[in-house]
Design an enzyme around this catalytic site. Sequence first.
Site, PDB file in Angstrom:
ATOM      1  CG  ASN A 110      -1.852   1.191   1.259  1.00  0.00           C
ATOM      2  OD1 ASN A 110      -1.848   2.026   0.371  1.00  0.00           O
ATOM      3  ND2 ASN A 110      -2.657   1.269   2.308  1.00  0.00           N
ATOM      4  CE  LYS A 120      -0.954  -1.308   7.208  1.00  0.00           C
ATOM      5  NZ  LYS A 120      -2.356  -0.977   7.573  1.00  0.00           N
ATOM      6  NE  ARG A 139      -6.436   1.227   0.589  1.00  0.00           N
ATOM      7  CZ  ARG A 139      -6.403   2.436   1.152  1.00  0.00           C
ATOM      8  NH1 ARG A 139      -5.239   2.978   1.460  1.00  0.00           N
ATOM      9  NH2 ARG A 139      -7.503   3.104   1.395  1.00  0.00           N
ATOM     10  CG  HIS A 170     -13.346   2.855   4.073  1.00  0.00           C
ATOM     11  ND1 HIS A 170     -14.151   3.742   4.767  1.00  0.00           N
ATOM     12  CD2 HIS A 170     -12.084   3.327   4.177  1.00  0.00           C
ATOM     13  CE1 HIS A 170     -13.396   4.704   5.268  1.00  0.00           C
ATOM     14  NE2 HIS A 170     -12.132   4.471   4.930  1.00  0.00           N
ATOM     15  CG  ASN A 190      -9.171  10.325  11.333  1.00  0.00           C
ATOM     16  OD1 ASN A 190      -9.616  10.987  12.264  1.00  0.00           O
ATOM     17  ND2 ASN A 190      -8.552  10.873  10.306  1.00  0.00           N
ATOM     18  N   GLY A 191     -11.572   7.830   9.245  1.00  0.00           N
ATOM     19  CA  GLY A 191     -12.497   7.887   8.130  1.00  0.00           C
ATOM     20  C   GLY A 191     -13.584   6.859   8.371  1.00  0.00           C
ATOM     21  NE  ARG A 211     -11.650  12.273   4.888  1.00  0.00           N
ATOM     22  CZ  ARG A 211     -11.378  11.002   4.694  1.00  0.00           C
ATOM     23  NH1 ARG A 211     -12.358  10.110   4.658  1.00  0.00           N
ATOM     24  NH2 ARG A 211     -10.142  10.592   4.543  1.00  0.00           N
ATOM     25  CG  ASP A 265      -7.733   9.478  19.927  1.00  0.00           C
ATOM     26  OD1 ASP A 265      -8.569   8.762  20.521  1.00  0.00           O
ATOM     27  OD2 ASP A 265      -6.581   9.087  19.665  1.00  0.00           O
ATOM     28  NE  ARG A 273      -7.175   6.288  21.565  1.00  0.00           N
ATOM     29  CZ  ARG A 273      -6.030   5.926  21.025  1.00  0.00           C
ATOM     30  NH1 ARG A 273      -5.397   4.839  21.460  1.00  0.00           N
ATOM     31  NH2 ARG A 273      -5.476   6.621  20.037  1.00  0.00           N
ATOM     32  CB  ILE A 308     -14.176   4.121  16.063  1.00  0.00           C
ATOM     33  CG1 ILE A 308     -13.221   5.324  16.187  1.00  0.00           C
ATOM     34  CG2 ILE A 308     -15.425   4.353  16.914  1.00  0.00           C
ATOM     35  CD1 ILE A 308     -13.785   6.619  15.634  1.00  0.00           C
ATOM     36  CD  GLU A 340     -11.074  -3.754  14.092  1.00  0.00           C
ATOM     37  OE1 GLU A 340     -10.030  -3.906  14.771  1.00  0.00           O
ATOM     38  OE2 GLU A 340     -11.077  -3.698  12.845  1.00  0.00           O
ATOM     39  CG  ASN A 341     -10.000  -0.971  19.227  1.00  0.00           C
ATOM     40  OD1 ASN A 341      -9.831  -2.123  19.584  1.00  0.00           O
ATOM     41  ND2 ASN A 341      -9.325  -0.424  18.222  1.00  0.00           N
ATOM     42  CD  GLU A 350      -8.658  -1.739   4.609  1.00  0.00           C
ATOM     43  OE1 GLU A 350      -9.106  -1.061   3.664  1.00  0.00           O
ATOM     44  OE2 GLU A 350      -8.113  -1.239   5.606  1.00  0.00           O
TER      45      GLU A 350
END
Length: 404
Positions: free
Chosen positions: A7, A14, A95, A184, A215-216, A245, A286, A288, A336, A338-339, A389
Amino acid sequence: MKILVINAGSSSIKYQMLDMTDEAVLASGLVERIGEPTGKLVYKAFPDSDQESKTVLEQPIPDHETGMKLVIELLTDADKGVIKDISEITAVGHRIVHGGDKFHAPSLVDDVVEQAIEDTAPMAPLHNMAHLAGIRTAKALFPGVPQVVVFDTAFHQTMPPEAYMYALPYEMYEKQRVRRYGFHGTSHKYVSGEAARLMGKAPEECNVITLHLGNGCSMSAVKGGECVDTSMGLTPLAGLIMGTRCGDVDPAVYAFLERSQGLTLSEIDSIMNKRSGLLGICGMNDMRDIHAAIEKGDEKAALALNMVTYRNRQYIGSYMASLGGKVDAIVFTAGIGENDDIVRAKTVEGLEAMGIKLDPAKNAGRATEPKAVHAADSRVQIWVIPTNEELEIARQTRDLVAGA
């Protein structure tokens, strides 16, 4: 079959190496700050399932080719490597953020595909040209190895025209391809498929609403394994409220701000992409930090959380309608999703009449592996499924190369 997934960003790469015999991750990492005075490479190798070795290099990395050469050196290192030489790599999967409406499936890279990615670059200028740099670097460093591109937009190409068209003059679609594309897609495809598997069904047998919340953020309605609607549009700005956004707003806001504040279209676009969303509402992006601020009585932080989850509920309701009221599962994924058990709970709060009922005990905490969080009497199952992904790209790359 060993597959390297890449990626490439404008200043980063990545990567992940997978053995598709058992879909095990052999190595992964990140090359960043390419072109800056000091670059950084992180390399993690997994020689055994319960072991990990980590290497960090900090040195000038002037271009993508240099970065990939460093990765190859580590992948093939006598002590830290996971392959003997690059001949063990069966294929490289890339990707690609935007494929426009030209790509409905993964494709083997050739001159025509490269040109099509470049032609689509105006829709994702920061991403597609960086992806091309990654492709061209990989072609040079892995001669003769099949290069496969997997598009974030491809999964959404099954949307019907009534879902992807804008009510703008039709020639804007004909001449400039202005329409909804969605993003996504690789994540939505992966978790919708995993949800079907976990429910003991084939993807063609179930309807799923997938929420990629990070974040997106985006949401998709998946009917019988195919996307029929998704929240993002021509660009990733539309839909849900995100970290920076704004998501959906009245389009006339652009003209209003131009008249009232003297802002240019570029300035307004930058505000909506980089200074809005959670950050614009409460000064934090964030989640959190937002939860911590809410505990201290911060009213704007509470407003931000309520706005985000209200918008999520609106989209769930609309996608229930898109799927004809028959939904087998709702799936949360990404950072977000998942956590953050609070966001998950507030997102489905009040939807009991639609057959969506959460079990607070099951929902508590983070999810490092798939877990069901619905109540025993919920007609719609609710799952938290960590996205993957890279694995999805590797699977599509494997299937295409095997069938070529």
